[in-house]
Design a protein around this motif. Sequence first.
Motif, PDB file in Angstrom:
ATOM      1  N   THR A  82       0.691  -1.454   0.320  1.00 33.86           N
ATOM      2  CA  THR A  82       0.323   0.022   0.095  1.00 33.86           C
ATOM      3  C   THR A  82       1.237   1.158  -0.191  1.00 33.86           C
ATOM      4  OG1 THR A  82      -1.777  -1.116   1.104  1.00 33.86           O
ATOM      5  CG2 THR A  82      -1.992   1.055   1.640  1.00 33.86           C
ATOM      6  N   VAL A  83       0.606   2.450  -1.176  1.00 27.27           N
ATOM      7  CA  VAL A  83       0.924   3.645  -1.055  1.00 27.27           C
ATOM      8  C   VAL A  83       0.258   4.886  -0.222  1.00 27.27           C
ATOM      9  CG1 VAL A  83       2.175   4.952  -2.181  1.00 27.27           C
ATOM     10  CG2 VAL A  83       2.952   2.907  -2.844  1.00 27.27           C
ATOM     11  N   SER A  84       0.121   5.431   0.264  1.00 30.35           N
ATOM     12  CA  SER A  84      -0.597   6.392   1.307  1.00 30.35           C
ATOM     13  C   SER A  84       0.074   7.884   0.737  1.00 30.35           C
ATOM     14  CB  SER A  84       0.015   6.502   2.726  1.00 30.35           C
ATOM     15  OG  SER A  84      -0.610   7.674   3.572  1.00 30.35           O
ATOM     16  N   VAL A  85      -0.528   8.613   0.510  1.00 39.22           N
ATOM     17  CA  VAL A  85       0.231  10.089  -0.003  1.00 39.22           C
ATOM     18  C   VAL A  85      -1.075  10.940   0.249  1.00 39.22           C
ATOM     19  CG1 VAL A  85      -0.072  10.971  -2.606  1.00 39.22           C
ATOM     20  CG2 VAL A  85       0.645   8.665  -2.512  1.00 39.22           C
ATOM     21  N   MET A  86      -0.198  11.801   0.627  1.00 46.61           N
ATOM     22  CA  MET A  86      -0.812  13.402   1.940  1.00 46.61           C
ATOM     23  C   MET A  86       0.019  13.966   2.023  1.00 46.61           C
ATOM     24  SD  MET A  86       1.283  11.521   4.534  1.00 46.61           S
ATOM     25  CE  MET A  86       1.067  11.097   5.919  1.00 46.61           C
ATOM     26  N   GLY A  87       1.324  13.763   0.832  1.00 39.09           N
ATOM     27  CA  GLY A  87       1.723  14.919   0.830  1.00 39.09           C
ATOM     28  C   GLY A  87       1.115  15.305  -0.217  1.00 39.09           C
ATOM     29  N   ALA A  88       1.224  16.812  -0.551  1.00 39.92           N
ATOM     30  CA  ALA A  88       0.628  18.274  -1.130  1.00 39.92           C
ATOM     31  C   ALA A  88       1.024  17.732  -1.889  1.00 39.92           C
ATOM     32  CB  ALA A  88       0.030  19.508  -0.771  1.00 39.92           C
ATOM     33  N   TYR A  89      -0.018  17.366  -3.622  1.00 42.81           N
ATOM     34  CA  TYR A  89       0.345  18.394  -5.099  1.00 42.81           C
ATOM     35  C   TYR A  89      -0.100  18.901  -5.926  1.00 42.81           C
ATOM     36  CZ  TYR A  89       3.594  14.340  -4.649  1.00 42.81           C
ATOM     37  OH  TYR A  89       4.206  13.600  -4.256  1.00 42.81           O
ATOM     38  N   GLY A  90      -0.041  19.848  -6.802  1.00 33.48           N
ATOM     39  CA  GLY A  90      -1.174  20.819  -7.490  1.00 33.48           C
ATOM     40  C   GLY A  90      -1.524  19.953  -8.129  1.00 33.48           C
ATOM     41  N   PRO A  91      -2.601  20.956  -8.530  1.00 36.78           N
ATOM     42  CA  PRO A  91      -3.903  20.306  -9.552  1.00 36.78           C
ATOM     43  C   PRO A  91      -3.970  19.835 -11.361  1.00 36.78           C
ATOM     44  CG  PRO A  91      -4.150  22.287  -9.724  1.00 36.78           C
ATOM     45  CD  PRO A  91      -2.972  22.019  -8.871  1.00 36.78           C
ATOM     46  N   MET A  92      -2.346  20.269 -12.146  1.00 36.39           N
ATOM     47  CA  MET A  92      -1.706  19.551 -13.011  1.00 36.39           C
ATOM     48  C   MET A  92      -1.199  18.650 -12.760  1.00 36.39           C
ATOM     49  SD  MET A  92      -0.536  22.929 -15.607  1.00 36.39           S
ATOM     50  CE  MET A  92       0.240  22.342 -15.868  1.00 36.39           C
ATOM     51  N   PHE A  93      -1.083  17.754 -14.245  1.00 32.93           N
ATOM     52  CA  PHE A  93      -0.224  16.231 -14.165  1.00 32.93           C
ATOM     53  C   PHE A  93       1.113  16.565 -13.596  1.00 32.93           C
ATOM     54  CE2 PHE A  93      -0.711  18.249 -18.101  1.00 32.93           C
ATOM     55  CZ  PHE A  93       0.550  19.275 -18.241  1.00 32.93           C
ATOM     56  N   SER A  94       1.287  14.941 -13.269  1.00 29.04           N
ATOM     57  CA  SER A  94       3.185  14.862 -12.859  1.00 29.04           C
ATOM     58  C   SER A  94       3.184  13.735 -13.298  1.00 29.04           C
ATOM     59  CB  SER A  94       2.899  15.274 -11.628  1.00 29.04           C
ATOM     60  OG  SER A  94       2.338  15.928 -10.454  1.00 29.04           O
ATOM     61  N   ALA A  95       4.860  13.643 -13.606  1.00 35.54           N
ATOM     62  CA  ALA A  95       5.229  12.108 -13.914  1.00 35.54           C
ATOM     63  C   ALA A  95       5.060  11.080 -13.462  1.00 35.54           C
ATOM     64  CB  ALA A  95       6.357  12.676 -15.053  1.00 35.54           C
ATOM     65  N   VAL A  96       4.109  10.187 -13.153  1.00 32.98           N
ATOM     66  CA  VAL A  96       4.826   9.552 -12.118  1.00 32.98           C
ATOM     67  C   VAL A  96       3.544   7.982 -12.974  1.00 32.98           C
ATOM     68  CG1 VAL A  96       2.374   8.558 -10.469  1.00 32.98           C
ATOM     69  CG2 VAL A  96       2.266  10.383 -10.451  1.00 32.98           C
ATOM     70  N   LYS A  97       4.758   6.957 -11.795  1.00 30.75           N
ATOM     71  CA  LYS A  97       5.768   5.333 -12.540  1.00 30.75           C
ATOM     72  C   LYS A  97       4.351   4.978 -12.610  1.00 30.75           C
ATOM     73  CE  LYS A  97       9.650   4.236 -12.517  1.00 30.75           C
ATOM     74  NZ  LYS A  97      10.460   3.611 -12.027  1.00 30.75           N
ATOM     75  N   PHE A  98       3.659   5.241 -12.777  1.00 34.58           N
ATOM     76  CA  PHE A  98       1.892   4.024 -12.899  1.00 34.58           C
ATOM     77  C   PHE A  98       1.721   2.994 -13.342  1.00 34.58           C
ATOM     78  CE2 PHE A  98      -2.620   3.558 -13.018  1.00 34.58           C
ATOM     79  CZ  PHE A  98      -3.452   4.290 -11.535  1.00 34.58           C
ATOM     80  N   GLY A  99       2.706   2.974 -14.088  1.00 35.26           N
ATOM     81  CA  GLY A  99       2.648   1.344 -14.854  1.00 35.26           C
ATOM     82  C   GLY A  99       3.312   0.513 -13.507  1.00 35.26           C
ATOM     83  N   ASP A 100       4.688   0.786 -13.113  1.00 38.91           N
ATOM     84  CA  ASP A 100       5.054  -0.230 -11.679  1.00 38.91           C
ATOM     85  C   ASP A 100       3.878  -0.131 -11.134  1.00 38.91           C
ATOM     86  OD1 ASP A 100       6.998   0.026 -13.394  1.00 38.91           O
ATOM     87  OD2 ASP A 100       7.816   1.120 -11.808  1.00 38.91           O
ATOM     88  N   ALA A 101       3.141   0.896 -10.472  1.00 40.57           N
ATOM     89  CA  ALA A 101       1.789   1.047  -9.801  1.00 40.57           C
ATOM     90  C   ALA A 101       1.229  -0.152  -9.656  1.00 40.57           C
ATOM     91  CB  ALA A 101       1.185   2.099  -9.457  1.00 40.57           C
ATOM     92  N   MET A 102       0.940  -0.507 -11.570  1.00 35.60           N
ATOM     93  CA  MET A 102      -0.332  -1.441 -11.464  1.00 35.60           C
ATOM     94  C   MET A 102       0.488  -2.501 -11.801  1.00 35.60           C
ATOM     95  SD  MET A 102      -1.522  -3.439 -14.492  1.00 35.60           S
ATOM     96  CE  MET A 102      -2.535  -4.024 -15.677  1.00 35.60           C
ATOM     97  N   ASN A 103       1.468  -2.792 -12.175  1.00 32.95           N
ATOM     98  CA  ASN A 103       2.058  -4.543 -12.226  1.00 32.95           C
ATOM     99  C   ASN A 103       2.483  -4.675 -10.947  1.00 32.95           C
ATOM    100  OD1 ASN A 103       2.360  -4.250 -15.634  1.00 32.95           O
ATOM    101  ND2 ASN A 103       3.704  -2.919 -15.100  1.00 32.95           N
ATOM    102  N   LYS A 104       2.930  -4.007  -9.935  1.00 28.62           N
ATOM    103  CA  LYS A 104       3.098  -4.521  -8.357  1.00 28.62           C
ATOM    104  C   LYS A 104       1.457  -4.342  -8.132  1.00 28.62           C
ATOM    105  CE  LYS A 104       6.914  -3.204  -6.573  1.00 28.62           C
ATOM    106  NZ  LYS A 104       7.576  -1.963  -5.797  1.00 28.62           N
ATOM    107  N   GLY A 105       0.551  -4.099  -8.371  1.00 31.40           N
ATOM    108  CA  GLY A 105      -1.261  -4.908  -7.961  1.00 31.40           C
ATOM    109  C   GLY A 105      -0.618  -3.406  -6.566  1.00 31.40           C
ATOM    110  N   LEU A 106      -0.266  -2.356  -6.300  1.00 27.57           N
ATOM    111  CA  LEU A 106      -0.493  -1.780  -5.349  1.00 27.57           C
ATOM    112  C   LEU A 106      -1.410  -1.300  -5.191  1.00 27.57           C
ATOM    113  CD1 LEU A 106       2.522   0.583  -5.636  1.00 27.57           C
ATOM    114  CD2 LEU A 106       2.334  -1.614  -4.800  1.00 27.57           C
ATOM    115  N   THR A 107      -1.751  -1.153  -3.945  1.00 27.38           N
ATOM    116  CA  THR A 107      -3.039   0.040  -3.002  1.00 27.38           C
ATOM    117  C   THR A 107      -2.763   0.818  -3.228  1.00 27.38           C
ATOM    118  OG1 THR A 107      -3.963  -1.527  -2.245  1.00 27.38           O
ATOM    119  CG2 THR A 107      -4.692   0.099  -1.286  1.00 27.38           C
ATOM    120  N   LEU A 108      -3.065   2.012  -3.606  1.00 27.31           N
ATOM    121  CA  LEU A 108      -2.828   3.825  -3.783  1.00 27.31           C
ATOM    122  C   LEU A 108      -3.986   4.608  -2.720  1.00 27.31           C
ATOM    123  CD1 LEU A 108      -1.589   4.579  -6.993  1.00 27.31           C
ATOM    124  CD2 LEU A 108      -0.301   3.580  -5.411  1.00 27.31           C
TER     125      LEU A 108
END
Lengths: 382, 193
Positions: free
Chosen positions: A294-320
């Motif tokens: 599980t990855v927990s995110v409460m660090g603040a990000y702005g509303p624009m897009f960010s270059a997140v490694k989403f493929g790794d999150a998907m392939n690893k079966g993570l809970t975000l």
Amino acid sequence: MRAMVYRGPYRIRVEDKPRPAIEHPNDAIVRVTRAAICGSDLHLYHGMMPDTRVGMTFGHEFIGVVDEVGPSVQTRQPGDRVMVPFNIFCGTCFFCARGLYANCHNVNPNATAVGGIYGYSHTCGGYDGGQAEYVRVPFADVGPSPIPDWMDDEDAVLLTDAVATGYFGAQLGDIGEGDVVVVFGAGPVGLSAAKSSWLMGAGRVIVIDHLEYRLAKARTFAHAETHNFTEHADVVVLLKKLTDRLGADVAIDAVGAEADGNLLQHITSAKLKLQGGSPIALNWAIDSVRKGGTVSVMGAYGPMFSAVKFGDAMNKGLTLRMNQCPVKRQWPRLFEHVRNGYLKPSELVTHRIPLEHIAEGYHIFSAKLDGCIKPLVVPEAA
Amino acid sequence: MAYTQQKPPNPETSGQLRARIPGWGADLDPKDRPAVPKEQFEPHPYGAEWDFPDRQPEERPRERSIEHEFLTPVFGTSCPPHGVSGVIRRTAYQRYSEGRAAHWLLLIAADRVDALESTLRSFASRHPDNPVTETGILSEIKHHGLRSRRGQKRADLIHQPLDPLIVAAPWIIAGVLGYRAVRRIRRSQGSTS
């Protein structure tokens, strides 16, 4: 009244502004006795948050005394010592009725993706904040709570965001007994998340940062093992080695939009504003947590897009899991933890700055001078 | 290890951690965690008695996201849009939803224009902008700027030199534009005399 005022990126000053007025029947005006500068205020200060207008007063962490109430206010009255959650929320919309106070739909005309936050740009509703002598507090029957008699003011002000958010971040991690938790960021929120992870039964807590004095605090305040990522060629490999190549069960991103550790990511986001935030810590979290973790995110990000490694999150079966913290929902349990001595928020405070000197306070915090972890702001009238 | 079924043991057992760390395991049971489950239905918490709140009067036209049906009943009134930056902001809100990059890029552009406009306006006021006091840069001397960095393995030291450039850029641009304008006026005066 005197108030901090934004003048442009990296520039603020203190000005005379009109005392805020009751604009809605359930408003209150609160005389601020203590405020804090939050790490996320630095995103505004650095010009990262869209629709941050010159003239705005920042400050979403504050406590004070009720000075005036609107005609429909039932539960608060002048003279009450109150702590005010950073969320502005109505209490009864679809989202508030389900406890999602950070996602209220009735307080922010500027955006539907984020609720209302004091002093946090027009993207978060266009409300002035508490780094001032007085502040308008909407929905006075819903948000502010009396400060318990036994509670120290500095504990109370840190419970309005930083400590509550850290505690919330540990909950988002869905920590089980014996879990290995890695926390990215040793600021006030990360330190609180690390400390709170033990309350949830973590078996090991590892904190990653690049500031030695903050890592030292993580060892004493949060009883954590610490590592300075600048001393390692690859922090993800380090964490894999530390966990017998398995990865941590839970990874917590308590850094957010201005993460360091990859110059290209930092420059394109924090300096050039081409990303909503620099997702270095988030990408490290994705890569260093174990498969199925599980990855927990409460660090603040702005509303624009960010270059997140989403493929790794998907392939690893993570809970975000992520959100802004619904602060008031945390308070009853947090009050118990403070009273029992399990959490001592005021130990995070390193600087107390008169409101008139707040420009220097922002620079000290932004440039990480003088061992700064948490600066408080003290209005003269306090 | 990762290649067999067993998870490696932690350096300390739960009993050792409970003895060493005050409060260890106090919230071990998810029922004690206030944010679990994520959604908990409670229709009128904390004395909120309305189904839909009273509406705050709209004293002047208030910009809003086109993803909203109407202006929210409560809203901030900190800094109404004004000047060229205000035109850009209104365009961002009227034309583009939050899902469009143009919305956010226009708002960021408006922020930069707003800073420049406000600085220029300040020179015609009793409180002109002062980059020395407003940046708090003097705290570098009073709060150990050198000692806070020297000998430290800080990842931010590599990009901190960019910060003064970000602050100075609008001043330099304004100075260059002002110089060019003055020079153009002088040239036109010279050619007419």
